[in-house]
Scaffold this active site. Structure first.
Site: not given
Ligand code: NAP
Length: 484
Positions: A177-178, A240
């Site tokens: 999950d960047h 996110h």
């Protein structure tokens, strides 16, 4: 300030989907930037893999083009690019067939770190894993990197986890999950757990509420039909924003080790209350001059999918009971910005009398643009006229505070890929975290689907539907401005 780039061990990184959009925009330019920063060991090799029949030169030219388009720093250094391309090679393999796998096996070494990046559709994870084992390319020490989406509900996430678990231990699986790779997100942990200042105040006794905003100015045009199957809840909140809630709300882990951190995050997700439908606002952007509406972009005039979502949620534990977390995310909003605001309560008694304009202490953690941390504090307004209080920001923009070093700070993808090579899973989601997040999300989506709730319309370039503003107004609070 001297650069503190820490070299990594020699590695083979195989990128399945090496010719795809993600590889071109993020993975390959990110790897180049790490090379440019001096972090690559001599024995590093990047193997692009996809079905396309491509020569080595053709793939290298694809990589050169990706660097020119997306690498920013170092992209104008031909010697550096030539050096990087020496580390790059290509093999044609088909995840769904046996063609090319012997060639791949001959390419990867057994005495270096081996990582396999599945930058392909999730339906190919199983076939890839199966062939990596069948052709004895994977071993118990290799690592696999998988991209979101990690399922579209609890059931599909379980199936995906089970598919990977058939071939790899959890300790080998890196779910990207960047958001977790962003410098500021890690700084959130540094600020909380590296200072004595904040932690004593970090609870319902002193924090009035938390706001998390992830706003985008773009619409979904171009990928509207795909987006329409997910919506803001699945696309942004379940992953996110949920991760940001976890980092704000979690208890201090006993050490900065992957499972210690992830155990604490998991406890937060499990402590989330079900959300009252009256505390959820879903929206769809309208059209305007030169701007298509969500319904046009999604190619679905009857769509009930949300391009905007705001909600109030509660973390039911001793630390947070009574402090609401307000989340908001959407497309076609006023500005592109991501931030977390921790809004503190007023002092219990004002010795300065009534101060009607006083807004109190707020700690803002900005994720983008201009990553940094800002603390609003109260001071006396300068000059004569008595004790009038005003708020001023104590502002730390990383770019200003760290100067050149900030430009060398790895972006999220770079950092996460290097963490894979180092074998550090702290910033990657564990399977049980993903499932717990879906277990909380599913009933909310099922609820508004069952009720046939119609999203509210909002104007492009606005802060979302009016009802989202009311979510806070009705409780005597207000959202922060959406501004860059
Ligand atoms: P893409 O542009 O469609 O690329 C897909 C890649 O997979 C291509 O290199 C394709 O090459 C390869 N491929 C397809 N079928 C294959 C097969 N049978 N065997 C071997 N390789 C095969 O997709 P993408 O946008 O890069 O996305 C990749 C993954 O990352 C997806 O799961 C996506 O959801 C996720 N993701 C993407 C982004 C993004 O910004 N793009 C962001 C977050 C997550 P060939 O056709 O030559 O085989």
């Amino acid at each position: 300030m001297a650069s503190r780039v820490i070299p990594v061990d020699p590695f083979d990184l195989v990128i399945f989907g090496g010719t795809g959009d993600l590889a071109r925009r993020k993975i390959l330019p990110g790897l180049y930037r790490r090379f440019w920063a001096g972090q690559f060991p001599g024995g590093a090799r990047i193997v692009g893999a996809s079905r396309k029949d491509m020569s080595q030169d053709e793939f290298r030219s694809f990589v050169r083009d990706a660097i020119a388009s997306y690498a920013i720093e170092g992209a104008d250094d031909p010697d550096c690019i030539a050096g990087f391309l020496n580390h790059v090679t290509y093999v044609a393999v088909d995840a769904m067939g046996d063609a090319g796998w012997d060639n791949l096996k001959a390419m990867v070494r057994t005495d270096v770190v081996r990582a396999f990046y599945f930058s392909v559709a999730p339906g190919l994870f199983g076939p890839l894993a199966k062939r990596l084992h069948r052709f004895s390319i994977a071993s118990s020490s290799c690592r696999v990197v998988v991209e979101k989406p990690f399922g579209h509900d609890l059931q599909s996430a379980r199936t995906l986890n089970q598919t990977l678990a058939n071939y790899f231990d959890e300790a080998q699986i890196y779910r990207i999950d960047h958001y977790l790779g962003k410098e500021t997100v890690q700084n959130l942990m540094a600020v909380r757990f590296g200072n004595i200042l904040f932690e004593p105040l970090w609870n319902a006794q002193f924090v009035d509420h938390i706001q998390i905003t992830v706003a985008e100015t773009v619409g979904v045009g171009g990928r509207g039909a795909y987006y329409d199957k997910s919506g803001a809840m699945r696309d942004m909140v379940q992953n996110h924003l949920m991760q940001l809630v976890c980092l704000i709300a979690m208890e201090p882990p006993h050490c900065f080790e992957p499972d210690a951190v992830r155990d604490e995050k998991l406890k937060v997700i499990r402590a989330l209350d079900a959300v009252d439908p009256g505390d959820i606002v879903r929206g769809q952007y309208a059209g305007a001059e030169g701007i298509d509406s969500y319904l046009t972009d999604s190619e679905n005039p009857a769509s009930l999918t949300e391009s905007f979502l705001a909600m109030k949620l509660h973390v039911s534990n001793w630390r947070w009971k009574g402090t609401p977390f307000y989340l908001r995310t959407g497309k076609r909003l006023k500005a592109r910005t991501s931030e977390i605001a921790v809004v503190f309560k007023d002092p219990p008694h004002s010795i300065f009398g009534e101060q009607p304009d006083r807004r109190g202490n707020v700690l803002v953690i900005r994720l983008q643009p201009n990553e940094g941390i800002n603390l609003r504090v109260t001071i006396k307004e300068p000059g004569p006229g008595g004790m009038r209080l005003i708020e001023v920001p104590l502002d730390m923009s990383f770019a200003e505070a760290l100067g050149k070093e900030a430009s060398q700070v790895a972006d999220a993808y770079e950092r996460l890929i290097m963490d894979v090579i180092r074998g550090n899973q702290t910033l990657f989601m564990r399977g049980d975290e993903v499932e717990a997040a879906w277990a909380w999300t599913d009933p909310l989506i099922e609820g508004w689907t069952r009720r046939g709730d119609r999203p509210r319309t909002y104007q492009p370039g606005s802060a979302g539907p009016e009802e989202a503003l009311m979510l806070l107004f009705r409780e005597n609070r207000r959202w922060r401005e959406i501004a860059e």
